[in-house]
Design an enzyme around this catalytic site. Structure first.
Site, mmCIF file in Angstrom:
data_model
loop_
_atom_site.group_PDB
_atom_site.id
_atom_site.type_symbol
_atom_site.label_atom_id
_atom_site.label_comp_id
_atom_site.label_asym_id
_atom_site.label_seq_id
_atom_site.Cartn_x
_atom_site.Cartn_y
_atom_site.Cartn_z
ATOM 1 N N GLY A 13 30.720 34.029 35.562
ATOM 2 C CA GLY A 13 30.635 35.234 36.407
ATOM 3 C C GLY A 13 30.651 36.623 35.353
ATOM 4 N N THR A 143 34.807 37.393 29.865
ATOM 5 C CA THR A 143 35.382 36.911 31.011
ATOM 6 C C THR A 143 36.256 38.095 31.550
ATOM 7 O OG1 THR A 143 36.653 35.397 32.784
ATOM 8 C CG2 THR A 143 37.136 35.344 30.434
ATOM 9 N N ASP A 145 38.550 37.653 33.594
ATOM 10 C CA ASP A 145 39.884 37.000 34.085
ATOM 11 C C ASP A 145 40.812 37.071 32.702
ATOM 12 O OD1 ASP A 145 38.655 36.337 36.151
ATOM 13 O OD2 ASP A 145 38.501 34.321 35.832
ATOM 14 N N MET A 189 40.703 39.975 41.606
ATOM 15 C CA MET A 189 39.991 38.625 41.219
ATOM 16 C C MET A 189 41.074 38.123 39.991
ATOM 17 S SD MET A 189 36.134 38.633 40.984
ATOM 18 C CE MET A 189 35.144 38.259 42.311
ATOM 19 N N GLY A 190 40.655 36.839 39.551
ATOM 20 C CA GLY A 190 41.446 36.387 38.454
ATOM 21 C C GLY A 190 41.811 34.871 38.474
ATOM 22 N N ARG A 191 41.518 34.457 39.592
ATOM 23 C CA ARG A 191 41.904 33.202 39.837
ATOM 24 C C ARG A 191 43.591 32.651 39.493
ATOM 25 N NH1 ARG A 191 36.991 30.672 37.940
ATOM 26 N NH2 ARG A 191 35.931 30.745 40.048
ATOM 27 N N GLU A 246 44.042 37.331 43.815
ATOM 28 C CA GLU A 246 43.053 36.214 44.790
ATOM 29 C C GLU A 246 43.754 34.961 44.728
ATOM 30 O OE1 GLU A 246 39.090 36.043 43.570
ATOM 31 O OE2 GLU A 246 39.611 35.128 41.713
ATOM 32 N N GLN A 302 34.638 44.886 40.623
ATOM 33 C CA GLN A 302 35.758 45.005 39.577
ATOM 34 C C GLN A 302 35.091 44.518 38.266
ATOM 35 O OE1 GLN A 302 39.209 42.664 40.338
ATOM 36 N NE2 GLN A 302 37.849 42.058 41.862
ATOM 37 N N ARG A 303 33.843 43.809 38.364
ATOM 38 C CA ARG A 303 33.300 43.259 37.085
ATOM 39 C C ARG A 303 31.722 43.927 36.930
ATOM 40 N NH1 ARG A 303 32.319 37.142 39.645
ATOM 41 N NH2 ARG A 303 30.482 37.587 40.824
HETATM 42 O O1 F6P Z 1 35.376 33.896 36.457
HETATM 43 C C1 F6P Z 1 35.374 35.022 36.768
HETATM 44 C C2 F6P Z 1 35.540 35.320 38.323
HETATM 45 O O2 F6P Z 1 35.008 36.752 38.459
HETATM 46 C C3 F6P Z 1 36.790 34.977 38.874
HETATM 47 O O3 F6P Z 1 37.973 36.089 38.537
HETATM 48 C C4 F6P Z 1 36.550 34.804 40.099
HETATM 49 O O4 F6P Z 1 37.321 34.154 40.800
HETATM 50 C C5 F6P Z 1 35.154 34.048 40.176
HETATM 51 O O5 F6P Z 1 34.786 34.723 39.029
HETATM 52 C C6 F6P Z 1 34.242 34.472 41.241
HETATM 53 O O6 F6P Z 1 33.184 33.943 41.116
HETATM 54 P P1 F6P Z 1 31.764 33.932 41.946
HETATM 55 O O7 F6P Z 1 31.430 35.400 41.921
HETATM 56 O O8 F6P Z 1 30.948 32.985 41.307
HETATM 57 O O9 F6P Z 1 32.351 33.651 43.391
#
Ligand code: F6P
Length: 408
Positions: A13, A143, A145, A189-191, A246, A302-303
């Protein structure tokens, strides 16, 4: 000694500052006399298809290096591609080496998170096993995250945390306007790691009431308890603001958002595409409490919100790219650049390089003791950890009232 040819890729990401690390690799390699600096298009996936560029054709001046540092997203394009094991697919590895040989590459750099560091691990192990001693493989961490092991923090996190703290301050101001019961649920985000959601705690200060409840994926999410907590707060005040990861899961191990989207896509690392937690919880609360609710998903904003990037983050992202180049030039391979916090106040960090095996595929979560108030708040220690990472402003170059970016 001049460096020979270099290739660099971006993976996973994007972040607001992954291009600053790319700039760090590019400029440092150029200053150290690299003959050619290639960029993989879409990471290792593109390299396997022989898609790459000569970066010098696109980044011609120091000004363009500066614009690159301030441009969000991955300039070279990214991928989420897990290299198959060498036993399963030796031809994948021989193809990569063949392309690297064709370009006469001596140094390979990969900017990515813990999944992407698996690529450095696999390739450096393959090189060692096959006596390939004239190509180095180095990882550059990134990252939003912040879940990479060993390093104190990861480039990309500080800027995303600054966006989250800032935007939540603004949202709290907005949320308090109407004299009616409203619950705002913000999804971050942050899985599986709650570092980013923890940044919601930064919103609280002398000039802001802050967020009422913060839920990280490190603690089990109890839906009934959640509804009760919101009810309790409504006894005292009308407007409630909740920040939720999330990745929150109920006791049965299911993501809360899974009830909304049962057919979530899964990437090659086995990660489900998350999203929809805020809507799920906002709908639930509307039904249970009969009040207005508003779900907000920060999602990819956010990213990529580099207009509110952290100067500390942009600077460190560049630095860690440079650290990788220096280490590679000195013959290091199978390593990743990391940060060590030398002092908290004043904030001082050092850099070093570390064995990729300790970082690839490992997820670092928020320490349990930093999560307080029955799993709904963050300790002062957590805030002290985060604050230095969001310091300083880096303004985009503005053209016609909008930020200037660089693209292929
Ligand atoms: O790994 C970074 C991240 O931004 C996570 O926080 C998020 O769950 C994931 O990527 C989302 O990825 P994509 O944009 O590929 O769905």
């Amino acid at each position: 000694m001049a460096m020979g040819n270099v290739i660099v890729g971006q993976s996973g990401g994007p972040t607001s500052v992954i291009n600053s690390s790319l700039a760090g690799v590019f400029k440092t390699a150029r200053d150290r006399g690299a003959k050619k600096i290639y960029g993989m298009r879409n990471g290792i996936e593109g390299l396997l298809e022989e898609r790459y560029i000569d970066m010098s054709e696109y980044i011609k001046s120091d000004f363009e290096v500066e614009v690159l540092k301030r441009t969000p997203s991955a300039f070279l394009g990214s991928c989420r591609f897990k290299l198959p094991s060498c036993e399963k697919s030796p031809e994948t590895y021989s193809k990569i080496i063949e392309v690297l040989r064709k370009l006469d590459i001596q140094h390979f750099f990969y900017i990515g998170g813990n999944d992407s560091m698996d690529t450095i691990k696999q390739l450096s192990e393959y090189a060692k096993a096959n006596n390939i001693t004239d190509i180095t493989f180095m990882g550059v961490p990134k990252t939003i995250d912040n879940d990479l092991a060993v390093t104190d923090h990861t480039p990309g996190y500080g800027s995303a945390a600054k966006y989250i703290g800032t935007t939540l301050k603004e949202l709290v101001r907005d949320a308090l306007v109407q004299p009616i019961n409203v619950v705002t649920v913000v999804e971050i985000m942050g899985r599986n790691a709650g570092w980013l959601t923890a940044a919601a705690a930064l919103a609280k200060g002398d000039d802001c009431e802050g967020v009422d409840l913060i839920y990280l994926p490190e603690t089990v999410f109890d839906i009934n308890k959640f509804v009760e907590k919101v009810k309790d707060i409504q006894q005292v005040k009308k407007q409630v603001v909740v920040a939720v990861s999330e990745g929150v899961k109920t006791a049965d191990g299911k993501y809360v958002c899974e009830s909304a989207s049962s057919s979530a896509m899964v990437d090659s690392f086995g990660h489900k595409a998350l999203g929809g937690t805020a809507s799920t919880l906002a709908n639930l609360l509307a039904g249970e409490l009969g009040c207005k609710t508003r779900p907000i998903e920060f999602s990819t904003i956010q990213r990529c919100a580099s207009h509110i990037g952290s100067l500390t983050d942009v600077t460190e992202a560049f630095l860690i790219g440079a650290v990788a180049v220096k280490a590679a030039a000195e013959g290091e391979t199978g390593k990743v650049g990391v940060f060590e916090r030398v002092s908290q106040n004043p904030y001082l960090v050092g850099t070093s390089i570390y064995d990729v095996n300790a970082i690839a595929n490992v997820e670092k979560t928020v320490p349990k003791e930093w999560i307080i108030n029955d799993g709904t708040g963050l300790s002062q220690e957590a805030i002290d950890y985060m604050l230095p990472l969001i310091q300083g402003e880096v303004y985009p170059f503005m053209v016609n009232g909008l930020p200037k970016h660089i693209k292929l």
